[in-house]
Structure formats: structure tokens, C-alpha cells
Design an enzyme around this catalytic site. Structure first.
Site, PDB file in Angstrom:
ATOM      1  CE  LYS A   1       6.867  10.068  -4.098  1.00  0.00           C
ATOM      2  NZ  LYS A   1       7.454   8.811  -3.692  1.00  0.00           N
TER       3      LYS A   1
ATOM      4  CB  CYS B   1       2.588   6.821  -1.662  1.00  0.00           C
ATOM      5  SG  CYS B   1       3.607   6.620  -0.212  1.00  0.00           S
TER       6      CYS B   1
HETATM    7  N1  SAJ Z   1      -1.934  -2.293  -6.076  1.00  0.00           N
HETATM    8  C1  SAJ Z   1      -2.910  -2.931  -6.826  1.00  0.00           C
HETATM    9  N2  SAJ Z   1      -2.551  -3.493  -8.019  1.00  0.00           N
HETATM   10  C2  SAJ Z   1      -1.264  -3.468  -8.485  1.00  0.00           C
HETATM   11  C3  SAJ Z   1      -0.279  -2.814  -7.722  1.00  0.00           C
HETATM   12  C4  SAJ Z   1      -0.650  -2.230  -6.510  1.00  0.00           C
HETATM   13  O1  SAJ Z   1      -4.083  -2.978  -6.446  1.00  0.00           O
HETATM   14  O2  SAJ Z   1      -1.020  -4.022  -9.559  1.00  0.00           O
HETATM   15  C5  SAJ Z   1      -2.301  -1.667  -4.791  1.00  0.00           C
HETATM   16  C6  SAJ Z   1      -1.586  -2.283  -3.594  1.00  0.00           C
HETATM   17  O3  SAJ Z   1      -2.233  -3.423  -3.153  1.00  0.00           O
HETATM   18  C7  SAJ Z   1      -1.641  -1.141  -2.598  1.00  0.00           C
HETATM   19  C8  SAJ Z   1      -1.518   0.105  -3.497  1.00  0.00           C
HETATM   20  O4  SAJ Z   1      -1.863  -0.321  -4.800  1.00  0.00           O
HETATM   21  O5  SAJ Z   1      -2.895  -1.098  -1.946  1.00  0.00           O
HETATM   22  C9  SAJ Z   1      -0.123   0.720  -3.508  1.00  0.00           C
HETATM   23  O6  SAJ Z   1       0.870  -0.290  -3.522  1.00  0.00           O
HETATM   24  P1  SAJ Z   1       2.202  -0.196  -4.391  1.00  0.00           P
HETATM   25  O7  SAJ Z   1       3.008  -1.382  -4.091  1.00  0.00           O
HETATM   26  O8  SAJ Z   1       1.866   0.043  -5.820  1.00  0.00           O
HETATM   27  O9  SAJ Z   1       2.900   1.142  -3.916  1.00  0.00           O
HETATM   28  P2  SAJ Z   1       3.316   1.754  -2.473  1.00  0.00           P
HETATM   29  O10 SAJ Z   1       2.230   2.691  -2.038  1.00  0.00           O
HETATM   30  O11 SAJ Z   1       3.752   0.725  -1.517  1.00  0.00           O
HETATM   31  O12 SAJ Z   1       4.619   2.592  -2.911  1.00  0.00           O
HETATM   32  C10 SAJ Z   1       4.507   3.563  -3.946  1.00  0.00           C
HETATM   33  C11 SAJ Z   1       5.626   3.278  -4.972  1.00  0.00           C
HETATM   34  N3  SAJ Z   1       5.413   4.085  -6.153  1.00  0.00           N
HETATM   35  C12 SAJ Z   1       5.416   3.522  -7.407  1.00  0.00           C
HETATM   36  O13 SAJ Z   1       5.546   2.343  -7.603  1.00  0.00           O
HETATM   37  C13 SAJ Z   1       5.248   4.461  -8.563  1.00  0.00           C
HETATM   38  C14 SAJ Z   1       6.975   3.610  -4.356  1.00  0.00           C
HETATM   39  O14 SAJ Z   1       8.008   3.483  -5.307  1.00  0.00           O
HETATM   40  C15 SAJ Z   1       6.954   5.030  -3.785  1.00  0.00           C
HETATM   41  O15 SAJ Z   1       8.192   5.372  -3.178  1.00  0.00           O
HETATM   42  C16 SAJ Z   1       5.872   5.109  -2.736  1.00  0.00           C
HETATM   43  O16 SAJ Z   1       4.621   4.845  -3.378  1.00  0.00           O
HETATM   44  C17 SAJ Z   1       5.909   6.492  -2.118  1.00  0.00           C
HETATM   45  O17 SAJ Z   1       6.436   6.636  -1.007  1.00  0.00           O
HETATM   46  O18 SAJ Z   1       5.473   7.457  -2.776  1.00  0.00           O
END
Ligand code: SAJ
Length: 433
Positions: free
Chosen positions: A215, A269
């Protein structure tokens, strides 16, 4: 034979993960008791309502509550399976705080009985499931617990992380693969039988410590990759390049898939979990630690660029588009957009307006600042500078004709057709090149 009133499953913690999980398990036909320390949360759910926003969750919770499959309480009750989904924050030194997990273990320990399965889902540092097991063993010397007895244990204990994406939780809860780590292989098999009741994705068994690490690794992987994109955006600014163009072209390579830069990484996360690895192995994690620094540093880069643009146009009105930590959600926790906007408001006061269609009112730090919340149409009518902080769909669909004459700082790359006025501005302001 079990009595009619005893739930099959008790879900401890009814937050962003616990409530959807409880509802999905109930939909599969299990009788579920949701446990929460907040009486308000419990009362809301027992009315068939929800206290968080998530796609389709309201209808699901209403349905399972009215069919008597889900109820909530502040008091634990005996059940066959216990699923723990409580927060695991970190302290100011980035050390993980597992006190809520241990408190949940203490809550359920008195009602555990022969045959029960206990599953931890909270993101946890490696070794937490075994710590919880040790605590249960101490509290219940009458029970044979797994890994501490050579006989067949009375209970099973496993770790199975949630990995759902906010905004797609219900779909991903059912369809994502799951890693199920048993304290012993027998524990993993017992937990597997439970998840098979409501998960359509593949369920893969392993040991508890590997599942815990998996995780953390998933989120650290994403953090490191976003950091690469954010670093590229800062380099591109320096060199006067359009980072979006560079990434678009590089991603045409069959083995390159660069993520999107943004104003930083938010949520509870990805910005948190990598620290659990760093804390467990501080000398072995320079890359993961640096990625955290790059992503946090991006917020300050965005603030500096936005400030220079605003200062260079003293008569312009400014709209910050978005406060949420990512697109199309109402979650503002650890949001870089919110941080950037609040810093700009502190500096420029009422020259700044905020557009956030997912909030009825602005967060507390905007109170008494003179800032107003407006909608996107007002912003397009009244503001000359637009700072895109979140890629909400409602911003993405604004046609070029309505923004062509604006000064736009687009931190999310939602408007690739925007004339490069800002870039010329940046050159003039000596921000690039
Ligand atoms: N972000 C970027 N660029 C990207 C992708 C995301 O700047 O290309 C930013 C987003 O805007 C946001 C942050 O990263 O601020 C996180 O967003 P996210 O959509 O990547 O992830 P979370 O936090 O919504 O959810 C993550 C997910 N983990 C992964 O994709 C590995 C989700 O599957 C997990 O269940 C969740 O964390 C968790 O609960 O741990």
C-alpha cells in the site's frame, strides 16, 4: 446459530473509506454494523443520509439502511468479521501515528470470539497488523491468536489495504484487485473468503507485512512520478518551454508515460504515505524523501509565479479557479490549491476572487479577508487574470473565445489552446529564460 440481531460484519470507522465499504458489504447481503466515535455521524447514517460526498454513495446508503442491512452505532457489538478503517495520520516529524488503529483494536477485543476474522484496512506502517495482534493477545489471554500459538488459533487477523480513488470509490471498491496479507497463511485464506463476497477484482493473498508495504509503495510510486512531472514544469519555466507540449510529445514514446504537473500534491494519502516508508528506513530512502520535497516545493513556485503576474498588473482583478485537492471533488484536505489561494488572498486581499463550484462557502482561513466567492461566469466577466489551480470539468469546458483575452496562469494544463500571453509576460518579468 446466531441471533437475528447480531451483525455479520462490524466496520470500525465510518469515514471516506469505512462508510462506502460498509455500504458495499451490506449491498452484498451481509448485515453490517458501522461503528464511529461521532454520535453525529452515527445519527446521520441511521437516518439513511451521509456526511461525506462521494459519487452514488447517498443512494446506496439510503437503500441499505432502509432495508435494515446497515446500521450505525457508537457501541461495539459481537460480529463474525471486523473491518477496521480508521485514520493513520503523521505527526509534525512525519512519524506515523497508529493510535487510532490500536484504539480500534482495543474496542473490538472484548467482543471477539472463536472463529472471528479481524481485518485492518487503514494505511499503516509495516508491522502494525502484528502490533494490533499483540495488543489483542494481551487483552484476551483466553483466545489463541495467530502467529503466537502452535495450535489452530481462535481468531484470524489480516491486513488488506483499500486502494480506491476518491470520486470512483464505489466502482473501485468492487472492481479493483485486492492484496490480502494474513498474519499466517490461514488468516489470509479466511480474509479471502470474506472479500470474495463483494469484490469482483482478483484477490491475491500474501503475508501481512508485504501487504502493508504494498500500500505504501503504491502511493510513493505515484508521488515520485508526480514529482518528476513537477520538476519538469519548473525546469520548463526556467527554459521558457511549454511543459505540456514537452510531456505530450515524450508520452508518444511507447514506454514513457509522464504524469501531469500541478500546483503540488494534495489529499491525505499520497502526500502522507511515502513518509511511512521514509520513517521506517530513513537512510535508504533519498529518492522518496526528495520527491516529497519537490512536490511540496511546487506550491511555492506557483505562489511566486502568480504573485509576480499579479504585481505586474496592479489594476487587474484576479480569479483563483478551484480549491479542492483534485478535480471534481469537494475535498479540501491538504489541498495545494487552497494553500496557494490563501497565500494570494493574504497578499492581495479583495483583488482576488475564488471560484469553487464544489463548496457552498469558503474554508475558514478566507473569513474576513475581503475575498469573494464567485462563479465561473462572473470570473470570466469581471477578472482579467485567471489562475487555474484545479482541473474541474466546469473550468475545462470554458471555450477559448471566452478567455482568449485573459492573462492565464494554468497550473494544470487544462487549456492547451490558450494564447501564450503569460509566457511573454514571464519573459518580460524575467521569470523565465
Ligand atoms: N496529481 C498530480 N498529477 C497527476 C496525478 C495527481 O498533480 O498526474 C495530484 C492530484 O491533483 C492530487 C494528488 O496528486 O492533488 C493526489 O491525487 P490522486 O488522484 O493521484 O490520488 P488520491 O490521493 O485521490 O488517491 C490515491 C490513489 N493512489 C494511487 O493512485 C496509487 C488511490 O488509489 C488510493 O486508494 C488513495 O490514494 C489512498 O487512499 O491511499
Amino acid at each position: 446459530m446466531k441471533s437475528d440481531n447480531k451483525p455479520d460484519v462490524c466496520v470500525v470507522g465510518l469515514g471516506y473509506i469505512g462508510l462506502p465499504t460498509a455500504a458495499v458489504i451490506a449491498r452484498a447481503g451481509c448485515k453490517v454494523l458501522g461503528l464511529d466515535v461521532s454520535q453525529k455521524v452515527v445519527d446521520t447514517i441511521n437516518r439513511g443520509e451521509i456526511h461525506i460526498e462521494e459519487v452514488d454513495l447517498d443512494g446506496l446508503v439510503h437503500g441499505v439502511v432502509s432495508r435494515g442491512l446497515l446500521s450505525a452505532s457508537t457501541e461495539v457489538a459481537p460480529a463474525d468479521v471486523f473491518v477496521i478503517a480508521v485514520p493513520t495520520p503523521f505527526d509534525k516529524n512525519h512519524a506515523p501515528d497508529i493510535s487510532y488503529v490500536l484504539a480500534a483494536g482495543r474496542t473490538i477485543a472484548p467482543v471477539l470470539k472463536h472463529g472471528d476474522v479481524v481485518i485492518l484496512e487503514s494505511t499503516s506502517p509495516v508491522g502494525t497488523t502484528e502490533q494490533m495482534r499483540d495488543m489483542i493477545a494481551e487483552m484476551r489471554p483466553d483466545l489463541k491468536v495467530p502467529g503466537l500459538t502452535s495450535e489452530i488459533p481462535d481468531i484470524s487477523i489480516a491486513y488488506c489495504p483499500e486502494r480506491v480513488l476518491p470520486g470512483r470509490i464505489l466502482e473501485e471498491l468492487t472492481n479493483n484487485d485486492r492484496s490480502i496479507g494474513g498474519v499466517t497463511p490461514r488468516c489470509a485464506r479466511k480474509a479471502l473468503a470474506f472479500y470474495k463476497r463483494f469484490v469482483r477484482g482478483e484477490c491475491v493473498t500474501t503475508d501481512a507485512r508485504s501487504a502493508e508495504m504494498t500500500k505504501l509503495v503504491e502511493n510513493a510510486y505515484r508521488d515520485v512520478n508526480i514529482a518528476f512531472a513537477n520538476e519538469l514544469s519548473i525546469v520548463s519555466d526556467k527554459m521558457g518551454l511549454d511543459v505540456w507540449e514537452v510531456i505530450r510529445l515524450a508520452n508518444r514514446h511507447p514506454r514513457v508515460n509522464i504524469l501531469s504537473p500541478g500546483p503540488g500534491v494534495g489529499g491525505h494519502c499520497i502526500a502522507v504515505d511515502p513518509w511511512f516508508i521514509v520513517h521506517g528506513a530513513p537512510d535508504e530512502t533519498p529518492l522518496i524523501r526528495t520527491a516529497r520535497g519537490v512536490n511540496d516545493g511546487k506550491m511555492h513556485h506557483v505562489i511566486a509565479k502568480a504573485e509576480a503576474l499579479i504585481e505586474a498588473h496592479p489594476d487587474a482583478k484576479v480569479a483563483c479557479l478551484g480549491l479542492a485537492f483534485k478535480a471534481n471533488i469537494d475535498d479540501f484536505r491538504e489541498s495545494p490549491a487552497r494553500f496557494v489561494a490563501s497565500r494570494l488572498v493574504r497578499k492581495f486581499g479583495s483583488r482576488i476572487s475564488i471560484v469553487e463550484p464544489h463548496a457552498d462557502e469558503l474554508p475558514i482561513e478566507f473569513t474576513d479577508t475581503g475575498v469573494s466567492q464567485i462563479d465561473i461566469d462572473d470570473a470570466l466577466e469581471t477578472c482579467q487574470i485567471l489562475i487555474v489551480l484545479v482541473d474541474h470539468d466546469v473550468f475545462r469546458v470554458v471555450p477559448l473565445a471566452e478567455r482568449a483575452d485573459k492573462l492565464v496562469y494554468d497550473t494544470r494544463g487544462i487549456w492547451p489552446d490558450q494564447p501564450r500571453v503569460v509566457r511573454e509576460e514571464e519573459a518580460r518579468l524575467k521569470l523565465v529564460g
